[in-house]
Design a protein around this motif. Structure first.
Motif, PDB file in Angstrom:
ATOM      1  N   GLU A 111       0.847  -1.186   0.000  1.00  0.00           N
ATOM      2  CA  GLU A 111       0.000   0.000   0.000  1.00  0.00           C
ATOM      3  C   GLU A 111       0.886   1.241   0.000  1.00  0.00           C
ATOM      4  N   ILE A 112       0.467   2.261  -0.780  1.00  0.00           N
ATOM      5  CA  ILE A 112       1.260   3.477  -0.898  1.00  0.00           C
ATOM      6  C   ILE A 112       0.724   4.521   0.078  1.00  0.00           C
ATOM      7  N   PHE A 113       1.637   5.100   0.862  1.00  0.00           N
ATOM      8  CA  PHE A 113       1.264   6.159   1.787  1.00  0.00           C
ATOM      9  C   PHE A 113       1.977   7.438   1.394  1.00  0.00           C
ATOM     10  N   SER A 114       1.258   8.547   1.389  1.00  0.00           N
ATOM     11  CA  SER A 114       1.868   9.841   1.126  1.00  0.00           C
ATOM     12  C   SER A 114       2.071  10.559   2.457  1.00  0.00           C
ATOM     13  N   PRO A 115       2.971  11.568   2.496  1.00  0.00           N
ATOM     14  CA  PRO A 115       3.154  12.327   3.735  1.00  0.00           C
ATOM     15  C   PRO A 115       1.844  12.933   4.232  1.00  0.00           C
ATOM     16  N   VAL A 116       1.008  13.402   3.295  1.00  0.00           N
ATOM     17  CA  VAL A 116      -0.255  14.025   3.687  1.00  0.00           C
ATOM     18  C   VAL A 116      -1.204  13.000   4.299  1.00  0.00           C
ATOM     19  N   SER A 117      -1.329  11.827   3.663  1.00  0.00           N
ATOM     20  CA  SER A 117      -2.255  10.819   4.174  1.00  0.00           C
ATOM     21  C   SER A 117      -1.802  10.275   5.523  1.00  0.00           C
ATOM     22  N   ALA A 118      -0.507  10.069   5.692  1.00  0.00           N
ATOM     23  CA  ALA A 118       0.008   9.573   6.968  1.00  0.00           C
ATOM     24  C   ALA A 118      -0.230  10.585   8.079  1.00  0.00           C
ATOM     25  N   LEU A 119       0.031  11.856   7.785  1.00  0.00           N
ATOM     26  CA  LEU A 119      -0.178  12.906   8.781  1.00  0.00           C
ATOM     27  C   LEU A 119      -1.655  13.033   9.132  1.00  0.00           C
ATOM     28  N   ASN A 120      -2.515  12.929   8.117  1.00  0.00           N
ATOM     29  CA  ASN A 120      -3.959  12.994   8.371  1.00  0.00           C
ATOM     30  C   ASN A 120      -4.417  11.823   9.232  1.00  0.00           C
ATOM     31  N   ASP A 121      -3.876  10.633   8.973  1.00  0.00           N
ATOM     32  CA  ASP A 121      -4.213   9.466   9.791  1.00  0.00           C
ATOM     33  C   ASP A 121      -3.901   9.735  11.258  1.00  0.00           C
ATOM     34  N   PHE A 122      -2.718  10.274  11.499  1.00  0.00           N
ATOM     35  CA  PHE A 122      -2.249  10.496  12.864  1.00  0.00           C
ATOM     36  C   PHE A 122      -3.062  11.591  13.555  1.00  0.00           C
ATOM     37  N   THR A 123      -3.249  12.724  12.884  1.00  0.00           N
ATOM     38  CA  THR A 123      -3.971  13.841  13.505  1.00  0.00           C
ATOM     39  C   THR A 123      -5.446  13.503  13.696  1.00  0.00           C
ATOM     40  N   ASN A 124      -6.041  12.791  12.744  1.00  0.00           N
ATOM     41  CA  ASN A 124      -7.444  12.398  12.898  1.00  0.00           C
ATOM     42  C   ASN A 124      -7.620  11.409  14.037  1.00  0.00           C
ATOM     43  N   PHE A 125      -6.632  10.520  14.205  1.00  0.00           N
ATOM     44  CA  PHE A 125      -6.678   9.585  15.329  1.00  0.00           C
ATOM     45  C   PHE A 125      -6.727  10.348  16.650  1.00  0.00           C
ATOM     46  N   ILE A 126      -5.892  11.366  16.780  1.00  0.00           N
ATOM     47  CA  ILE A 126      -5.866  12.157  18.015  1.00  0.00           C
ATOM     48  C   ILE A 126      -7.175  12.919  18.196  1.00  0.00           C
ATOM     49  N   LYS A 127      -7.680  13.521  17.122  1.00  0.00           N
ATOM     50  CA  LYS A 127      -8.946  14.258  17.207  1.00  0.00           C
ATOM     51  C   LYS A 127     -10.087  13.359  17.658  1.00  0.00           C
ATOM     52  N   GLU A 128     -10.190  12.194  17.058  1.00  0.00           N
ATOM     53  CA  GLU A 128     -11.344  11.323  17.272  1.00  0.00           C
ATOM     54  C   GLU A 128     -11.269  10.530  18.571  1.00  0.00           C
ATOM     55  N   LYS A 156      -0.798  -0.054   9.761  1.00  0.00           N
ATOM     56  CA  LYS A 156      -0.019   1.100   9.314  1.00  0.00           C
ATOM     57  C   LYS A 156       1.281   1.223  10.094  1.00  0.00           C
ATOM     58  N   LEU A 157       1.234   0.858  11.374  1.00  0.00           N
ATOM     59  CA  LEU A 157       2.446   0.922  12.183  1.00  0.00           C
ATOM     60  C   LEU A 157       3.498  -0.087  11.727  1.00  0.00           C
ATOM     61  N   GLU A 158       3.075  -1.091  10.972  1.00  0.00           N
ATOM     62  CA  GLU A 158       4.024  -2.069  10.432  1.00  0.00           C
ATOM     63  C   GLU A 158       4.698  -1.577   9.164  1.00  0.00           C
ATOM     64  N   SER A 159       4.223  -0.456   8.630  1.00  0.00           N
ATOM     65  CA  SER A 159       4.778   0.099   7.396  1.00  0.00           C
ATOM     66  C   SER A 159       5.816   1.162   7.695  1.00  0.00           C
ATOM     67  N   LYS A 160       7.071   0.921   7.325  1.00  0.00           N
ATOM     68  CA  LYS A 160       8.127   1.914   7.534  1.00  0.00           C
ATOM     69  C   LYS A 160       7.847   3.182   6.735  1.00  0.00           C
ATOM     70  N   LYS A 161       7.224   3.026   5.559  1.00  0.00           N
ATOM     71  CA  LYS A 161       6.919   4.188   4.735  1.00  0.00           C
ATOM     72  C   LYS A 161       5.900   5.073   5.432  1.00  0.00           C
ATOM     73  N   TRP A 162       4.903   4.469   6.073  1.00  0.00           N
ATOM     74  CA  TRP A 162       3.897   5.263   6.785  1.00  0.00           C
ATOM     75  C   TRP A 162       4.543   6.037   7.935  1.00  0.00           C
ATOM     76  N   ILE A 163       5.394   5.360   8.691  1.00  0.00           N
ATOM     77  CA  ILE A 163       6.081   6.011   9.791  1.00  0.00           C
ATOM     78  C   ILE A 163       6.987   7.126   9.288  1.00  0.00           C
ATOM     79  N   ASN A 164       7.764   6.859   8.254  1.00  0.00           N
ATOM     80  CA  ASN A 164       8.674   7.870   7.710  1.00  0.00           C
ATOM     81  C   ASN A 164       7.938   9.090   7.185  1.00  0.00           C
ATOM     82  N   ASN A 165       6.745   8.862   6.649  1.00  0.00           N
ATOM     83  CA  ASN A 165       5.987   9.980   6.107  1.00  0.00           C
ATOM     84  C   ASN A 165       5.381  10.880   7.171  1.00  0.00           C
ATOM     85  N   LEU A 166       5.346  10.397   8.398  1.00  0.00           N
ATOM     86  CA  LEU A 166       4.894  11.264   9.490  1.00  0.00           C
ATOM     87  C   LEU A 166       5.899  12.368   9.734  1.00  0.00           C
TER      88      LEU A 166
END
Length: 208
Positions: free
Chosen positions: A1-18, A198-208
């Motif tokens: 699965e491909i993660f972009s910096p924007v999508s990874a950041l949105n995942d993280f910030t939305n998790f905190i919001k929700e 997502k936490l298993e993906s190095k690309k997702w983590i790096n994009n944060l």
């Protein structure tokens, strides 16, 4: 699965919001902004002690542990910058090997009894300039204190707040106890599984 910096950041910030701060009321928005800014500052200034501690309070399955796993991944699990401990004696006691080279110290299952018993030790650990690291059979040595303590609890009043104890920042999680929403005992793992993947993906983590 491909993660972009924007999508990874949105995942993280939305998790905190929700799940952690909420984002409905003015106060919730302030808490969200504060926590995001603090995380950014901690990442950008790893050698600074901000002299505050974070308390995340909420029921089992509300996302507290997952937040810590995310932060651990951001700091780099292999770097060993995060110390996760249930026994306060290993954090605030004399033999404190686990504090060596740490940026975050996670205190699990903090009770009101522990919060009261170790109140002064917590204050000292949060604000002191240096930690005296004492390893068994080794000569003690000083190390600059850059640790932020994060305590997790599912109990009320685990820390006494007041004019004399202003170093703690409280976040009451917004997600209800996931396990109570369905009789399936595996629901918590099922509910949070997308984030764990997502936490298993190095690309997702790096994009944060």
């Amino acid at each position: 699965e491909i993660f972009s910096p924007v999508s990874a950041l949105n995942d993280f910030t939305n998790f905190i919001k929700e799940n952690i701060t909420g984002y409905t009321t003015v106060e919730e928005k302030k808490a969200y902004v504060w926590l995001i800014n603090f995380i950014v500052l901690k990442i950008k200034n790893p050698n600074k002690n901000f002299e505050v501690a974070l308390l995340f309070s909420g029921p089992m399955g509300s996302g507290k542990d997952l937040l810590i796993k995310m932060l651990s991944s951001i700091f780099g699990v292999s770097n060993d910058y995060v110390y996760n401990q249930n026994e306060l004696g290993h954090v605030l006691g004399k033999v404190n090997t686990g504090l060596k080279n740490k940026l975050l110290v996670i205190v699990n299952e903090l009770s009101g009894m522990d919060g009261s018993k170790y109140e002064e030790q917590f204050k000292d650990a949060i604000t002191r300039e240096y930690n005296l690291i004492e390893e068994k059979y080794q000569k003690p040595f000083k190390q600059k204190n850059v640790i932020t303590i994060c305590a997790l609890t599912n109990r009320e009043k685990s820390i006494r707040f007041g004019p004399e104890n202003r170093r703690w920042i409280l976040f009451k999680t917004k997600r209800k106890n996931v396990a109570s929403l369905h009789p399936d005992k595996n629901l918590i793992e099922t509910y949070w599984s997308p984030f764990y993947k997502k936490l298993e993906s190095k690309k997702w983590i790096n994009n944060l």
